[in-house]
Design a protein around this motif. Structure first.
Motif, PDB file in Angstrom:
ATOM      1  N   VAL A 181       0.956  -1.188   0.155  1.00  0.00           N
ATOM      2  CA  VAL A 181      -0.069   0.091   0.031  1.00  0.00           C
ATOM      3  C   VAL A 181       0.706   1.138  -0.137  1.00  0.00           C
ATOM      4  O   VAL A 181       0.912   2.168  -0.761  1.00  0.00           O
ATOM      5  CB  VAL A 181      -0.873  -0.047   1.226  1.00  0.00           C
ATOM      6  CG1 VAL A 181      -1.853   1.347   1.161  1.00  0.00           C
ATOM      7  CG2 VAL A 181      -1.896  -1.084   1.107  1.00  0.00           C
ATOM      8  N   GLY A 182       1.720   1.215   0.832  1.00  0.00           N
ATOM      9  CA  GLY A 182       2.575   2.656   1.158  1.00  0.00           C
ATOM     10  C   GLY A 182       3.705   2.746   0.007  1.00  0.00           C
ATOM     11  O   GLY A 182       4.007   3.886  -0.318  1.00  0.00           O
ATOM     12  N   LYS A 183       4.252   1.583  -0.371  1.00  0.00           N
ATOM     13  CA  LYS A 183       5.227   1.774  -1.561  1.00  0.00           C
ATOM     14  C   LYS A 183       4.894   1.518  -2.989  1.00  0.00           C
ATOM     15  O   LYS A 183       5.220   2.349  -3.757  1.00  0.00           O
ATOM     16  CB  LYS A 183       6.510   1.045  -1.325  1.00  0.00           C
ATOM     17  CG  LYS A 183       7.128   1.395   0.023  1.00  0.00           C
ATOM     18  CD  LYS A 183       8.539   0.857   0.359  1.00  0.00           C
ATOM     19  CE  LYS A 183       9.224   1.203   1.729  1.00  0.00           C
ATOM     20  NZ  LYS A 183      10.037   2.294   1.603  1.00  0.00           N
ATOM     21  N   LEU A 184       4.050   0.527  -3.275  1.00  0.00           N
ATOM     22  CA  LEU A 184       3.831  -0.003  -4.383  1.00  0.00           C
ATOM     23  C   LEU A 184       2.320   0.965  -4.843  1.00  0.00           C
ATOM     24  O   LEU A 184       1.752   0.617  -5.987  1.00  0.00           O
ATOM     25  CB  LEU A 184       3.520  -1.321  -4.606  1.00  0.00           C
ATOM     26  CG  LEU A 184       4.902  -2.055  -4.582  1.00  0.00           C
ATOM     27  CD1 LEU A 184       4.514  -3.594  -4.905  1.00  0.00           C
ATOM     28  CD2 LEU A 184       5.876  -1.357  -5.453  1.00  0.00           C
ATOM     29  N   GLY A 185       1.642   1.323  -4.085  1.00  0.00           N
ATOM     30  CA  GLY A 185       0.492   2.193  -4.444  1.00  0.00           C
ATOM     31  C   GLY A 185      -0.833   1.482  -4.337  1.00  0.00           C
ATOM     32  O   GLY A 185      -2.126   1.555  -5.019  1.00  0.00           O
ATOM     33  N   PHE A 186      -0.883   0.169  -3.820  1.00  0.00           N
ATOM     34  CA  PHE A 186      -1.978  -0.625  -3.767  1.00  0.00           C
ATOM     35  C   PHE A 186      -3.008  -0.054  -2.698  1.00  0.00           C
ATOM     36  O   PHE A 186      -2.598   0.839  -1.900  1.00  0.00           O
ATOM     37  CB  PHE A 186      -1.544  -2.186  -3.339  1.00  0.00           C
ATOM     38  CG  PHE A 186      -1.057  -3.137  -4.349  1.00  0.00           C
ATOM     39  CD1 PHE A 186      -1.444  -4.291  -4.469  1.00  0.00           C
ATOM     40  CD2 PHE A 186      -0.111  -2.425  -5.139  1.00  0.00           C
ATOM     41  CE1 PHE A 186      -0.539  -5.259  -5.393  1.00  0.00           C
ATOM     42  CE2 PHE A 186       0.747  -3.239  -6.089  1.00  0.00           C
ATOM     43  CZ  PHE A 186       0.371  -4.589  -6.117  1.00  0.00           C
ATOM     44  N   LYS A 187      -4.279  -0.485  -2.797  1.00  0.00           N
ATOM     45  CA  LYS A 187      -5.486  -0.056  -2.190  1.00  0.00           C
ATOM     46  C   LYS A 187      -5.671  -1.194  -1.145  1.00  0.00           C
ATOM     47  O   LYS A 187      -5.875  -2.403  -1.531  1.00  0.00           O
ATOM     48  CB  LYS A 187      -6.527   0.333  -2.786  1.00  0.00           C
ATOM     49  CG  LYS A 187      -6.385   1.655  -3.494  1.00  0.00           C
ATOM     50  CD  LYS A 187      -7.602   2.136  -4.191  1.00  0.00           C
ATOM     51  CE  LYS A 187      -7.422   3.161  -5.187  1.00  0.00           C
ATOM     52  NZ  LYS A 187      -8.308   3.495  -6.251  1.00  0.00           N
ATOM     53  N   VAL A 201      -5.413  -6.734  -0.730  1.00  0.00           N
ATOM     54  CA  VAL A 201      -4.943  -5.432  -1.437  1.00  0.00           C
ATOM     55  C   VAL A 201      -4.919  -5.780  -2.759  1.00  0.00           C
ATOM     56  O   VAL A 201      -5.105  -6.835  -3.359  1.00  0.00           O
ATOM     57  CB  VAL A 201      -3.233  -5.039  -1.237  1.00  0.00           C
ATOM     58  CG1 VAL A 201      -3.381  -4.899   0.471  1.00  0.00           C
ATOM     59  CG2 VAL A 201      -2.430  -6.104  -1.511  1.00  0.00           C
ATOM     60  N   THR A 202      -5.397  -4.476  -3.641  1.00  0.00           N
ATOM     61  CA  THR A 202      -5.673  -4.583  -5.112  1.00  0.00           C
ATOM     62  C   THR A 202      -4.603  -3.473  -5.786  1.00  0.00           C
ATOM     63  O   THR A 202      -4.468  -2.259  -5.223  1.00  0.00           O
ATOM     64  CB  THR A 202      -7.092  -4.160  -5.285  1.00  0.00           C
ATOM     65  OG1 THR A 202      -8.055  -5.023  -4.477  1.00  0.00           O
ATOM     66  CG2 THR A 202      -7.211  -4.463  -6.740  1.00  0.00           C
ATOM     67  N   PRO A 203      -4.086  -3.677  -6.744  1.00  0.00           N
ATOM     68  CA  PRO A 203      -3.106  -3.084  -7.439  1.00  0.00           C
ATOM     69  C   PRO A 203      -3.961  -1.802  -7.975  1.00  0.00           C
ATOM     70  O   PRO A 203      -5.123  -1.737  -8.256  1.00  0.00           O
ATOM     71  CB  PRO A 203      -2.586  -3.727  -8.437  1.00  0.00           C
ATOM     72  CG  PRO A 203      -3.572  -4.823  -8.821  1.00  0.00           C
ATOM     73  CD  PRO A 203      -4.103  -5.142  -7.384  1.00  0.00           C
ATOM     74  N   GLY A 255      11.699   4.382 -11.667  1.00  0.00           N
ATOM     75  CA  GLY A 255      12.181   5.496 -11.103  1.00  0.00           C
ATOM     76  C   GLY A 255      11.154   5.949  -9.986  1.00  0.00           C
ATOM     77  O   GLY A 255      11.562   6.158  -8.999  1.00  0.00           O
ATOM     78  N   GLU A 256       9.881   5.647 -10.211  1.00  0.00           N
ATOM     79  CA  GLU A 256       8.864   5.989  -8.890  1.00  0.00           C
ATOM     80  C   GLU A 256       8.929   5.108  -7.956  1.00  0.00           C
ATOM     81  O   GLU A 256       9.161   5.442  -6.905  1.00  0.00           O
ATOM     82  CB  GLU A 256       7.494   5.942  -9.513  1.00  0.00           C
ATOM     83  CG  GLU A 256       7.045   7.109 -10.653  1.00  0.00           C
ATOM     84  CD  GLU A 256       5.854   6.866 -11.375  1.00  0.00           C
ATOM     85  OE1 GLU A 256       4.844   6.056 -11.028  1.00  0.00           O
ATOM     86  OE2 GLU A 256       5.633   7.691 -12.196  1.00  0.00           O
ATOM     87  N   LEU A 257       9.321   3.985  -8.269  1.00  0.00           N
ATOM     88  CA  LEU A 257       9.647   2.802  -7.191  1.00  0.00           C
ATOM     89  C   LEU A 257      10.836   3.168  -6.310  1.00  0.00           C
ATOM     90  O   LEU A 257      10.701   3.038  -5.180  1.00  0.00           O
ATOM     91  CB  LEU A 257       9.520   1.428  -7.761  1.00  0.00           C
ATOM     92  CG  LEU A 257       8.215   0.923  -8.278  1.00  0.00           C
ATOM     93  CD1 LEU A 257       8.271  -0.330  -8.905  1.00  0.00           C
ATOM     94  CD2 LEU A 257       6.903   0.790  -7.359  1.00  0.00           C
ATOM     95  N   ARG A 258      11.681   3.542  -7.239  1.00  0.00           N
ATOM     96  CA  ARG A 258      13.019   3.790  -6.501  1.00  0.00           C
ATOM     97  C   ARG A 258      12.814   4.993  -5.697  1.00  0.00           C
ATOM     98  O   ARG A 258      13.355   4.960  -4.373  1.00  0.00           O
ATOM     99  CB  ARG A 258      14.245   3.837  -7.436  1.00  0.00           C
ATOM    100  CG  ARG A 258      14.649   2.720  -7.884  1.00  0.00           C
ATOM    101  CD  ARG A 258      15.731   2.865  -9.007  1.00  0.00           C
ATOM    102  NE  ARG A 258      16.228   1.394  -9.445  1.00  0.00           N
ATOM    103  CZ  ARG A 258      16.919   1.188 -10.346  1.00  0.00           C
ATOM    104  NH1 ARG A 258      17.074   2.271 -11.358  1.00  0.00           N
ATOM    105  NH2 ARG A 258      17.052  -0.045 -10.915  1.00  0.00           N
ATOM    106  N   ASN A 259      12.198   5.899  -6.039  1.00  0.00           N
ATOM    107  CA  ASN A 259      12.072   7.153  -5.136  1.00  0.00           C
ATOM    108  C   ASN A 259      11.316   6.890  -4.007  1.00  0.00           C
ATOM    109  O   ASN A 259      11.136   7.534  -2.752  1.00  0.00           O
ATOM    110  CB  ASN A 259      11.107   8.123  -5.853  1.00  0.00           C
ATOM    111  CG  ASN A 259      11.927   8.788  -6.942  1.00  0.00           C
ATOM    112  OD1 ASN A 259      13.272   9.059  -6.843  1.00  0.00           O
ATOM    113  ND2 ASN A 259      11.576   9.455  -7.959  1.00  0.00           N
ATOM    114  N   ALA A 260      10.230   5.697  -4.009  1.00  0.00           N
ATOM    115  CA  ALA A 260       9.462   5.153  -2.723  1.00  0.00           C
ATOM    116  C   ALA A 260      10.180   4.332  -1.694  1.00  0.00           C
ATOM    117  O   ALA A 260       9.675   3.855  -0.904  1.00  0.00           O
ATOM    118  CB  ALA A 260       8.280   4.778  -3.220  1.00  0.00           C
TER     119      ALA A 260
END
Length: 114
Positions: free
Chosen positions: A17-23, A39-41, A78-83
């Protein structure tokens, strides 16, 4: 639905949820102090159940090998590494371009460019 067996449910929820943006779409108490968490992507319809491995007689890391798609693999990496996510550089293969994400308990997730 895919089931991921994990050693620490909250750590896995925080990651997905916090890093990959799942709900988080479900969180219910189960017997013996465990929780049923789904959790759902982002923009996805298939849920993953994050289940306590010990409560199921499983080992952390058991479960499905997951692949998700994205429109732009380089931007996604890039977004994932920033997270703060550990992710490989994009890998180009004859069948497509992808990267691997290392999740809690050794779950490896592949992200494939559409």
């Amino acid at each position: 639905m895919a089931v991921l067996y994990v050693s620490d449910q909250q750590e896995s929820v925080d990651f997905y949820v916090g890093k990959l943006g799942f709900k988080k779409t479900a969180d219910a108490e189960m017997p013996e102090g465990t929780r049923w968490i789904e959790v759902t992507p982002p923009n996805g319809q298939t849920a993953m159940a994050i289940h306590d491995a010990a409560a199921s007689g499983k080992q952390p890391g058991e479960g499905a090998y997951l692949t998700f798609t994205c429109d732009d693999i380089r931007a996604t990496v890039g977004e994932l590494r920033n997270a703060g996510v550990t992710v490989t550089d994009p890998i180009e293969a004859p069948w497509g371009t992808y990267a691997h994400v290392e999740g809690p308990d050794g779950h490896r997730i592949q992200i494939h460019q559409k």
